[in-house]
Design a protein around this motif. Sequence first.
Motif, PDB file in Angstrom:
ATOM      1  N   GLN A  80     -38.709  59.725 -57.577  1.00  0.00           N
ATOM      2  CA  GLN A  80     -38.759  61.003 -58.285  1.00  0.00           C
ATOM      3  C   GLN A  80     -39.073  60.792 -59.760  1.00  0.00           C
ATOM      4  OE1 GLN A  80     -36.396  62.225 -60.659  1.00  0.00           O
ATOM      5  NE2 GLN A  80     -35.150  60.380 -60.630  1.00  0.00           N
ATOM      6  N   TRP A 129     -37.583  65.614 -51.456  1.00  0.00           N
ATOM      7  CA  TRP A 129     -37.502  66.139 -52.820  1.00  0.00           C
ATOM      8  C   TRP A 129     -38.862  66.668 -53.273  1.00  0.00           C
ATOM      9  CZ3 TRP A 129     -39.838  64.757 -57.466  1.00  0.00           C
ATOM     10  CH2 TRP A 129     -39.257  65.290 -58.627  1.00  0.00           C
ATOM     11  N   PHE A 170     -35.010  56.884 -53.886  1.00  0.00           N
ATOM     12  CA  PHE A 170     -35.191  58.261 -54.340  1.00  0.00           C
ATOM     13  C   PHE A 170     -35.203  58.344 -55.863  1.00  0.00           C
ATOM     14  CE2 PHE A 170     -32.695  61.925 -55.963  1.00  0.00           C
ATOM     15  CZ  PHE A 170     -33.717  62.866 -55.910  1.00  0.00           C
ATOM     16  N   ARG A 190     -42.075  63.169 -50.822  1.00  0.00           N
ATOM     17  CA  ARG A 190     -41.702  63.788 -52.089  1.00  0.00           C
ATOM     18  C   ARG A 190     -42.955  64.284 -52.799  1.00  0.00           C
ATOM     19  NH1 ARG A 190     -38.281  58.542 -51.590  1.00  0.00           N
ATOM     20  NH2 ARG A 190     -36.269  59.415 -50.988  1.00  0.00           N
TER      21      ARG A 190
END
Length: 228
Positions: free
Chosen positions: A203, A31, A199, A57
């Motif tokens: 994030q 991501w 995740f 990420r």
Amino acid sequence: MTSKTLVRRLGLLAGAAVAYTTLVRPWQLHWGATCAEDLEELPGDDLLPQARLQATRAVTIQARPSDVWPWLVQIGADKGGFYTYDALENAFGLGIHSVERLVSGWQHLRPGDFVAADRRKRGGWYVETLEPERTLVLWTGDPKTGWRFDGVETPAGYTWAYVLRELPDGSTRLLVRARFAYRNRLLGLPVELIELVDFLMVQRMLRGIRDRAEHCAPTPVMLEGTAA
């Protein structure tokens, strides 16, 4: 339940599994990161050369590394929190509160320091590498005992690397790489089962750091009970 209904439900489950494996999983593991960032070797990778799972990420922050770094060094359940979904973390009894300001007493992180994952310090990471305004590598190895993951003597290992890079326009690229190593598939099941939770938290943490660095006062304050 009829056989046709069972077959239909099994087909839906199989389709969802394929969609997650081929579409959702690659997206969430990388991501915000470019292909180059995902393939690049980052600080801390050498600690777990046989890692079975890696997630990279990233986010761009409209602030200089010097304004982002103070938010990184005060992460921890007993300090600034993790700038993510506190309610979700506290549903597991972690007792975490993410702060909205920098605290001077939490700005003195050193290699070997412990970063707590919960208020009772039952788990967490040790600081392996610290280069101010550039790199912070956390991992589950204990520098006091010389613990190292080698795939044989120890069952599992986990590293968490934060890398800051100043862009030409003065903004900052913040990369977070998590690497997991485990001796056999059974030990890795808990890690792979919580991929989506990881995740969601990471994030949000990246966005939380970004928002604080871009909008909060850069000067740390002193809070009662913190060391100078």
